[in-house]
Enzyme design. Structure first.
Site, PDB file in Angstrom:
ATOM      1  N   VAL A 185     -10.632  15.179   3.529  1.00 21.86           N
ATOM      2  CA  VAL A 185     -11.353  15.852   2.625  1.00 21.86           C
ATOM      3  C   VAL A 185     -12.155  14.493   1.826  1.00 21.86           C
ATOM      4  O   VAL A 185     -11.714  13.695   1.552  1.00 21.86           O
ATOM      5  CB  VAL A 185     -10.788  16.673   1.656  1.00 21.86           C
ATOM      6  CG1 VAL A 185      -9.938  15.865   0.615  1.00 21.86           C
ATOM      7  CG2 VAL A 185     -11.845  17.642   1.109  1.00 21.86           C
ATOM      8  N   CYS A 241      -8.807   4.772  -2.692  1.00 25.18           N
ATOM      9  CA  CYS A 241      -9.631   5.991  -2.450  1.00 25.18           C
ATOM     10  C   CYS A 241     -10.576   6.514  -3.687  1.00 25.18           C
ATOM     11  O   CYS A 241     -11.438   7.214  -3.956  1.00 25.18           O
ATOM     12  CB  CYS A 241      -9.036   7.284  -1.855  1.00 25.18           C
ATOM     13  SG  CYS A 241      -8.043   6.903  -0.266  1.00 25.18           S
ATOM     14  N   GLY A 256       0.975  -1.260   0.077  1.00 19.77           N
ATOM     15  CA  GLY A 256      -0.002   0.088   0.034  1.00 19.77           C
ATOM     16  C   GLY A 256       0.902   1.177  -0.041  1.00 19.77           C
ATOM     17  O   GLY A 256       2.138   1.280  -0.337  1.00 19.77           O
TER      18      GLY A 256
END
Length: 443
Positions: free
Chosen positions: A325, A42, A9
């Site tokens: 965010v 994401c 990752g």
């Protein structure tokens, strides 16, 4: 000299690339269970939504790229099953065979494992978690033959996935056991604005209730919530992530409250073993308490710190503010530092400043509403900020991260110089207006 890194990752690959930046001779081996590496989890909701064309677009590099360009060996589809920290050896399985590898340094970047509550029906066809590219590909295919979906969990990934399915024409219900959406990031009043937007977009939101069970014969047919069945063809379990600490335990590393305990060098209790990413504990900048920081940005910074210390360069990882965010449709949501809720839980007296404004001069076309909630401690230092708006949220959250880290006070923020041009901002910066509002409330 050899460094073995477990996990591909953001934390693991950043560690590998940073070691290579400073040390051209170190042998670097990355072992990962994934088939794909160097991708952005994401981004998965935005591929599902169609904003990004394909999953191939979110894979930045291949194992072959790392070998050719950086002389980093990546062993894919392999699982490290044991660590002998006394003999500096790892054992991994690949294609049914076991292999042993010596190391001088070991980096545990084992990440987190999706948490699926132990409910009836969780193993039915049509139940998914969202963690890897492979997860995304399976979800994408299954959605093509589905009409309705239940998303369990109203964190950022859950809400982003919910919106993605709605854009694809599915009937969407979000079920969250907390009394609000985005419970880790926002206060209830700010979270309500996100909920209202999602409901306006046609997404059903059920709060304060868990998914009790998933029903169906061979595949998902619905879920039970509050003793009522909600029909669904598929279920997304966005119910959080638990740190993967099994290898650390086998190695004999000290485990903290939730995850692997590390120092500011990202060093575990065993000197030549480091750990980075979702599997480690961190310190909260404001409260000084141990917390978790499951963000790619955190993992990248930790990877750089661990790598530098491995090659002999002094580096320390700072306590976190957990800046976040998210973009859901036309809405941007951000938060950093303490919420009012967490401040109260930690016994920190606060004053709140608020501002409702536009993102551009009111006469300039395209301006969008933005709302700011700013948290100050008794000494007038800013300790938290939440923003919900149509645009320009991320850069304001970044500005507030710096402000909190540097101990900026309300009067300093209210009088700070900000840039202005009608197409991109108001002459009165909303951050300054929120600080002014707080100043009026101090004794």
């Amino acid at each position: 000299m050899r460094t073995v890194i477990v996990g591909s990752g953001a934390g693991g690959l950043t560690t590998a690339s940073t070691i290579r930046k400073y040390d051209k001779d170190m042998e670097i081996v990355v072992i990962t269970m994934d088939r794909h590496v160097a991708y952005s989890p994401c981004a998965i909701p935005y591929v599902i939504e169609g904003e990004i064309k394909s999953f191939e677009d979110i894979i930045m590099h291949t194992p072959e790229d790392y070998k050719k360009e950086r002389n980093i060996d990546i062993i894919t589809k392999a699982k490290v099953v044991d660590v002998n920290s006394k003999e500096n050896k790892v054992v991994y399985e690949k294609d049914g065979e076991k292999f042993e590898l010596d190391y001088n340094y070991l980096v545990l970047a084992t990440g987190g494992t999706p948490f699926v509550p132990p409910i009836e029906g969780k193993d039915l066809e049509g139940v998914f978690t969202v963690r890897t590219v492979e997860d995304g590909m399976k979800i994408d295919e299954y959605a093509k033959k589905s009409n309705s979906v239940v998303v369990a969990g109203a964190g950022a990934i859950g809400l982003e996935m919910a919106y993605a399915f709605k854009k694809r024409g599915l009937d969407v219900t979000v079920v969250e056991m907390a009394p609000q959406v985005l419970p880790r990031a926002l206060d209830p009043d700010m979270a309500e604005k996100v909920k209202e937007y999602l409901e306006k977009e046609g997404i059903k939101i059920i709060l304060n209730k868990p998914v009790e069970k998933i029903v169906g014969k061979d595949k998902v047919e619905g879920v039970v919530v509050d003793n009522k069945v909600i029909e669904a063809d598929m279920v997304i379990m966005a119910t959080g992530v638990r740190p993967n600490i099994e290898l650390a335990k086998k190695a004999g590393c000290e485990i903290g409250k939730w995850a692997i305990k590390v120092d500011e060098k990202m060093q575990t209790s065993i000197p030549n073993i480091y750990a980075v990413g979702d599997c480690v504990e961190v310190v909260d900048f404001v409260t000084k308490q141990v917390t978790m920081s499951p963000f790619g940005t955190t993992a990248v910074r930790q990877g750089k710190v661990a790598a530098k210390n491995i090659v002999g360069i002094k580096a320390e990882f700072n306590p976190v503010l957990n800046a976040m965010v998210s973009k859901i449709g036309d809405l941007e949501i951000g938060g950093v530092g303490l919420s009012a809720l967490s401040a109260n839980q930690n016994g920190i007296p606060i004053v709140i400043g608020r501002c409702k404004a536009l993102t551009r001069a009111r006469y300039y076309p395209g301006g969008k509403p933005i709302e700011i909630k700013m948290i100050f401690d008794k000494d007038k230092r800013v300790v938290g900020c939440q923003i919900v708006g149509g645009e320009r949220v991320a850069e304001r959250i970044d500005a507030m991260s710096i402000a909190i880290f540097k101990g900026v006070k309300a009067d300093e923020l209210a009088n700070m110089e900000f840039c202005y041009a009608p197409p991109v901002s108001m002459v009165n910066e909303p951050l300054a207006l929120a600080a002014e509002d707080a100043l009026e409330k101090f004794d």
